[in-house]
Design a protein around this motif. Structure first.
Motif, PDB file in Angstrom:
ATOM      1  N   MET A  63      48.817  40.277  56.311  1.00 37.28           N
ATOM      2  CA  MET A  63      48.618  41.423  55.414  1.00 37.28           C
ATOM      3  C   MET A  63      49.771  42.419  55.512  1.00 37.28           C
ATOM      4  O   MET A  63      50.214  42.979  54.528  1.00 37.28           O
ATOM      5  CB  MET A  63      47.311  42.148  55.768  1.00 37.28           C
ATOM      6  N   LEU A  64      50.257  42.631  56.717  1.00 40.01           N
ATOM      7  CA  LEU A  64      51.247  43.690  56.925  1.00 40.01           C
ATOM      8  C   LEU A  64      52.691  43.188  56.825  1.00 40.01           C
ATOM      9  O   LEU A  64      53.617  43.986  56.667  1.00 40.01           O
ATOM     10  CB  LEU A  64      51.046  44.335  58.305  1.00 40.01           C
ATOM     11  N   GLY A  65      52.896  41.890  56.945  1.00 43.15           N
ATOM     12  CA  GLY A  65      54.252  41.342  56.884  1.00 43.15           C
ATOM     13  C   GLY A  65      55.018  41.617  58.167  1.00 43.15           C
ATOM     14  O   GLY A  65      54.492  42.156  59.134  1.00 43.15           O
ATOM     15  N   GLU A  66      56.295  41.242  58.130  1.00 38.98           N
ATOM     16  CA  GLU A  66      57.133  41.373  59.333  1.00 38.98           C
ATOM     17  C   GLU A  66      58.008  42.626  59.282  1.00 38.98           C
ATOM     18  O   GLU A  66      58.852  42.816  60.148  1.00 38.98           O
ATOM     19  CB  GLU A  66      58.032  40.134  59.459  1.00 38.98           C
ATOM     20  N   GLY A  67      57.802  43.444  58.246  1.00 41.89           N
ATOM     21  CA  GLY A  67      58.674  44.596  58.073  1.00 41.89           C
ATOM     22  C   GLY A  67      58.557  45.631  59.179  1.00 41.89           C
ATOM     23  O   GLY A  67      57.496  45.802  59.777  1.00 41.89           O
ATOM     24  N   GLU A  68      59.692  46.292  59.425  1.00 40.90           N
ATOM     25  CA  GLU A  68      59.691  47.387  60.398  1.00 40.90           C
ATOM     26  C   GLU A  68      60.160  48.655  59.714  1.00 40.90           C
ATOM     27  O   GLU A  68      61.080  48.622  58.896  1.00 40.90           O
ATOM     28  CB  GLU A  68      60.620  47.051  61.564  1.00 40.90           C
ATOM     29  N   ARG A  69      59.528  49.752  60.060  1.00 39.47           N
ATOM     30  CA  ARG A  69      59.870  51.009  59.413  1.00 39.47           C
ATOM     31  C   ARG A  69      61.274  51.465  59.832  1.00 39.47           C
ATOM     32  O   ARG A  69      61.612  51.437  61.011  1.00 39.47           O
ATOM     33  CB  ARG A  69      58.844  52.060  59.818  1.00 39.47           C
ATOM     34  N   ILE A  70      62.074  51.852  58.830  1.00 40.55           N
ATOM     35  CA  ILE A  70      63.399  52.387  59.149  1.00 40.55           C
ATOM     36  C   ILE A  70      63.190  53.832  59.587  1.00 40.55           C
ATOM     37  O   ILE A  70      62.600  54.633  58.854  1.00 40.55           O
ATOM     38  CB  ILE A  70      64.347  52.302  57.929  1.00 40.55           C
ATOM     39  N   ALA A  71      63.657  54.151  60.771  1.00 46.75           N
ATOM     40  CA  ALA A  71      63.376  55.460  61.383  1.00 46.75           C
ATOM     41  C   ALA A  71      63.759  56.603  60.436  1.00 46.75           C
ATOM     42  O   ALA A  71      64.826  56.583  59.818  1.00 46.75           O
ATOM     43  CB  ALA A  71      64.150  55.569  62.686  1.00 46.75           C
ATOM     44  N   GLY A  72      62.870  57.572  60.328  1.00 45.71           N
ATOM     45  CA  GLY A  72      63.142  58.773  59.539  1.00 45.71           C
ATOM     46  C   GLY A  72      63.055  58.576  58.044  1.00 45.71           C
ATOM     47  O   GLY A  72      63.627  59.368  57.292  1.00 45.71           O
ATOM     48  N   SER A  73      62.394  57.523  57.585  1.00 44.51           N
ATOM     49  CA  SER A  73      62.247  57.315  56.138  1.00 44.51           C
ATOM     50  C   SER A  73      60.895  56.668  55.852  1.00 44.51           C
ATOM     51  O   SER A  73      60.150  56.338  56.776  1.00 44.51           O
ATOM     52  CB  SER A  73      63.366  56.405  55.622  1.00 44.51           C
ATOM     53  N   ASP A  74      60.616  56.490  54.556  1.00 47.58           N
ATOM     54  CA  ASP A  74      59.366  55.823  54.156  1.00 47.58           C
ATOM     55  C   ASP A  74      59.574  54.314  54.008  1.00 47.58           C
ATOM     56  O   ASP A  74      58.673  53.604  53.601  1.00 47.58           O
ATOM     57  CB  ASP A  74      58.884  56.376  52.807  1.00 47.58           C
ATOM     58  N   HIS A  75      60.778  53.836  54.235  1.00 50.05           N
ATOM     59  CA  HIS A  75      61.126  52.445  53.951  1.00 50.05           C
ATOM     60  C   HIS A  75      60.730  51.516  55.095  1.00 50.05           C
ATOM     61  O   HIS A  75      61.021  51.793  56.256  1.00 50.05           O
ATOM     62  CB  HIS A  75      62.626  52.310  53.697  1.00 50.05           C
ATOM     63  N   VAL A  76      60.064  50.419  54.700  1.00 52.88           N
ATOM     64  CA  VAL A  76      59.711  49.371  55.661  1.00 52.88           C
ATOM     65  C   VAL A  76      60.478  48.125  55.244  1.00 52.88           C
ATOM     66  O   VAL A  76      60.296  47.629  54.130  1.00 52.88           O
ATOM     67  CB  VAL A  76      58.192  49.101  55.650  1.00 52.88           C
ATOM     68  N   LEU A  77      61.348  47.635  56.106  1.00 50.18           N
ATOM     69  CA  LEU A  77      62.230  46.527  55.728  1.00 50.18           C
ATOM     70  C   LEU A  77      61.960  45.300  56.589  1.00 50.18           C
ATOM     71  O   LEU A  77      61.905  45.381  57.814  1.00 50.18           O
ATOM     72  CB  LEU A  77      63.700  46.949  55.895  1.00 50.18           C
ATOM     73  N   ASP A  78      61.780  44.173  55.902  1.00 44.18           N
ATOM     74  CA  ASP A  78      61.680  42.894  56.594  1.00 44.18           C
ATOM     75  C   ASP A  78      63.100  42.321  56.666  1.00 44.18           C
ATOM     76  O   ASP A  78      63.608  41.789  55.679  1.00 44.18           O
ATOM     77  CB  ASP A  78      60.742  41.964  55.813  1.00 44.18           C
ATOM     78  N   ARG A  79      63.743  42.448  57.793  1.00 48.22           N
ATOM     79  CA  ARG A  79      65.168  42.085  57.916  1.00 48.22           C
ATOM     80  C   ARG A  79      65.401  40.590  57.710  1.00 48.22           C
ATOM     81  O   ARG A  79      66.475  40.177  57.312  1.00 48.22           O
ATOM     82  CB  ARG A  79      65.706  42.515  59.285  1.00 48.22           C
ATOM     83  N   SER A  80      64.356  39.787  57.988  1.00 44.70           N
ATOM     84  CA  SER A  80      64.547  38.352  57.810  1.00 44.70           C
ATOM     85  C   SER A  80      64.560  37.966  56.330  1.00 44.70           C
ATOM     86  O   SER A  80      65.049  36.914  55.950  1.00 44.70           O
ATOM     87  CB  SER A  80      63.448  37.580  58.539  1.00 44.70           C
ATOM     88  N   ARG A  81      63.990  38.824  55.465  1.00 42.81           N
ATOM     89  CA  ARG A  81      63.970  38.526  54.035  1.00 42.81           C
ATOM     90  C   ARG A  81      65.113  39.196  53.282  1.00 42.81           C
ATOM     91  O   ARG A  81      65.516  38.729  52.226  1.00 42.81           O
ATOM     92  CB  ARG A  81      62.657  39.031  53.417  1.00 42.81           C
ATOM     93  N   CYS A  82      65.621  40.313  53.806  1.00 47.22           N
ATOM     94  CA  CYS A  82      66.646  41.081  53.094  1.00 47.22           C
ATOM     95  C   CYS A  82      67.961  40.297  53.074  1.00 47.22           C
ATOM     96  O   CYS A  82      68.454  39.870  54.114  1.00 47.22           O
ATOM     97  CB  CYS A  82      66.856  42.434  53.768  1.00 47.22           C
ATOM     98  N   THR A  83      68.530  40.106  51.856  1.00 46.21           N
ATOM     99  CA  THR A  83      69.808  39.397  51.745  1.00 46.21           C
ATOM    100  C   THR A  83      70.953  40.360  51.460  1.00 46.21           C
ATOM    101  O   THR A  83      72.082  39.922  51.265  1.00 46.21           O
ATOM    102  CB  THR A  83      69.760  38.356  50.608  1.00 46.21           C
ATOM    103  N   GLY A  84      70.654  41.638  51.383  1.00 49.97           N
ATOM    104  CA  GLY A  84      71.699  42.622  51.103  1.00 49.97           C
ATOM    105  C   GLY A  84      72.224  42.531  49.688  1.00 49.97           C
ATOM    106  O   GLY A  84      73.384  42.861  49.428  1.00 49.97           O
ATOM    107  N   CYS A  85      71.374  42.102  48.733  1.00 53.78           N
ATOM    108  CA  CYS A  85      71.841  41.897  47.358  1.00 53.78           C
ATOM    109  C   CYS A  85      72.212  43.213  46.679  1.00 53.78           C
ATOM    110  O   CYS A  85      72.983  43.216  45.727  1.00 53.78           O
ATOM    111  CB  CYS A  85      70.787  41.162  46.536  1.00 53.78           C
TER     112      CYS A  85
END
Lengths: 165, 407
Positions: A63-85
């Motif tokens: 349900m929650l995925g593998e994302g981790e919150r980027i410190a000091g923001s509302d953004h939760v990023l799953d680094r294994s999925r992000c391709t930097g597009c």
């Protein structure tokens, strides 16, 4: 892929509901809020790591995925999925310049872009520029909406503990 | 610490907005590059990713390796030069000159990918446009058999859908329609409206239904034809999926472009993944009149018998010079096994399956990181590569010109 319409009660039903406080939260319900805002991880609950809660653990991870919150923001990023597009960066630069004022589109003063791709992954470099960081502006979630890999998620700002309890 | 601007050579996008901060000539922060590009730049600084200079697996100096390569190529009855898709234009010219001098064949991966399409474009049968025009004026982006989020990560954000310019400040928001024709669900199809899903191998039938050549109607064709007709400037990004489905025959695409020529502007851009396949095809087209599979044994001849695949299948090539390419990873093992008796000389900036199989390996500088040069992007625009840090390896130009000199 993390679900975007998570409710605290859904999470709470999967927790041990012992209020043991070992995770650092006063109650399991407060822990559920913290899981949604990604300020705590599923692994922070020692009870969930036991075999008897294995099924709940896996369901929560799904349900929650593998994302981790980027410190000091509302953004939760799953680094294994992000391709930097950079799709999120491109739509954000556009979204930044326009705001809704009295129901009409208006120009916003130029601000430095909040997002940048660094070393092949998304980073939040200027959180104060993000529309979500400015009180009174409309809630924007374009960056997460346009991510082709659903690597980015946005959560509400961290709630104070007393409200959680 | 210093900051340098770079053109990324990680894929065919050739992103020119990369900033690299270096410390003691090593990159410590790479800005704007996608995961693929950042890994490509980092690879040149990782000793484990670089090949050793070897003859038959024994380490040696570059001079000795070049002399051995000269001996193998000089003694060969039917030499073949393959690759060059990631080389600079000057290295490609030297390779063509070398093939001519040797009386051998020269070929690139274009012969089994975009070759026929590029031949049609260079021959003037298919209209083309630049990616800058796409950014400024295109209002219908049609990706057919391509999945840029996976193959060209920054294609949408830098060159097409999300890109914006002086003439198109609103960008994707109200004006541009993104359409995808695919046989399966992809990341691109989830963001396209509409995403047209067709059956595998149905591409030709859909195009023929659009052009009115087919007797039966295909469901997707009518809506697609209507979309193209209503647009002012449609750009067809042609992926490998479409090329393979058409069996390498660009005829249906040529007929479709002719059909819409009167009512709208339509242009085709191939979604080339290699850095400079377009450059090699254009150079070979200027030199020999063909974009791939050219032989210089008795004058200049082109044809299927000169293609890399055909020569490997027939085991006719006795010495293969591979330049900046990795056919051992890209092609099936059953095909490459036929090269068992042939001598293989490999010029490569990175350690690959081909460098492991080669008899002589000569490591070269990585274009765009360790050496400069010029390359042609997928839309035919020449891009000048910058040099981040001069490495210890010789450039492909230096090795090829040395071979040309001593042969």
């Amino acid at each position: 892929m993390p679900r975007k319409d998570l409710q605290p009660l859904q999470i709470y039903r999967l927790l041990p509901r012992t209020n043991c406080k070992l995770c650092g939260c006063p109650t399991c319900y407060a822990f559920a809020f913290n899981l949604i805002s990604r300020s705590r991880r599923v692994e922070d609950c020692p009870e969930l790591l036991k075999d008897e809660f294995g099924e709940s653990f896996r369901a929560l991870k799904k349900m929650l995925g593998e994302g981790e919150r980027i410190a000091g923001s509302d953004h939760v990023l799953d680094r294994s999925r992000c391709t930097g597009c950079g799709d999120c960066v491109a739509v954000c630069i556009r979204a930044l310049t326009t705001i809704t004022k009295n129901g009409r589109l208006a120009q916003r003063a130029a601000v430095p872009p909040p997002l940048k791709v660094m070393d092949g992954r998304l980073q939040v470099v200027e959180w104060s520029s993000c529309k979500r960081a400015v009180p009174g502006l409309d809630i924007c979630n374009l960056c997460a909406e346009k991510c082709p890999f659903s690597a980015l998620d946005l959560v509400k700002p961290e709630e104070p503990d007393q409200e959680d309890s | 610490m210093r900051s340098r601007s770079l053109v990324c050579t990680g894929c065919g996008c050739l992103c020119d907005d990369i900033q690299v901060q270096t410390n003691d000539s090593r990159p410590i922060l790479i800005e704007n590059a996608c995961a693929k590009g950042a890994a490509h730049i980092q690879a040149s600084f990782n000793p484990e990713r670089r090949p050793h200079c070897t003859i038959g697996g024994r380490q040696c100096g570059p001079g000795e390796a070049v002399a051995e390569a000269r001996r193998l190529l000089g003694n060969s009855r039917n030499p073949l030069i393959f690759g060059l898709d990631s080389s600079t234009l000057s290295a490609q010219s030297l390779a063509i000159a070398l093939a001519r001098k040797l009386g051998g064949s020269i070929d690139s991966a274009a012969s089994f990918s975009y070759g026929p399409l590029l031949a049609a474009m260079l021959g003037g049968d298919l209209p083309a446009c630049s990616l800058a025009e796409v950014k400024d004026r295109a209002d219908l982006l049609l990706y057919w058999g391509a999945d840029p989020p996976n193959t060209h990560p920054r294609h949408l954000s830098l060159h097409s859908y999300y890109a914006y310019s002086e003439y198109n400040p609103a960008g994707w928001y109200p004006r541009v329609t993104l359409v995808c024709v695919e046989v399966r669900r992809t990341e691109l199809s989830s963001m396209s409206k509409p995403a047209i899903r067709i059956k595998p191998g149905e591409d030709r039938a859909v195009i023929e239904a659009i052009t009115g050549e087919a007797q039966s109607q295909v469901g997707a064709a009518q809506g697609l034809a209507e979309l193209i007709r209503k647009s002012h400037f449609c750009v067809l990004f042609c992926g490998l999926g479409l090329m393979h489905s058409l069996g390498g025959d660009p005829g249906p695409l040529v007929r479709m472009a002719r059909l819409f020529a009167g009512s709208t502007r339509m242009a085709v851009i191939p979604m080339i993944s290699e850095v400079n396949m377009m450059g090699f095809c254009r150079l070979l087209h200027q030199t020999a009149g063909q974009v791939s599979s050219v032989g210089f044994k008795d004058g200049t001849a082109a044809g299927r018998e000169h293609s890399f695949l055909e020569q490997v299948r027939r085991r006719s090539a006795d010495c293969v010079l591979i330049v900046g390419s990795d056919p051992f990873a890209a092609l099936p093992q059953s095909v490459m096994e036929n090269l068992g008796d042939a001598k293989i000389v490999c010029l490569s900036p990175l350690a690959t399956a081909s460098t492991m199989a080669a008899d002589v390996v000569i490591p070269t500088a990585l274009p765009g990181v360790e050496c400069g040069g010029s390359v042609l992007r997928m839309d035919g625009v020449e891009v000048a590569l910058a040099e981040l840090e001069k490495g210890a390896y010789p450039t492909e130009e230096a090795v090829l010109s040395r071979l040309l000199e001593i042969l």
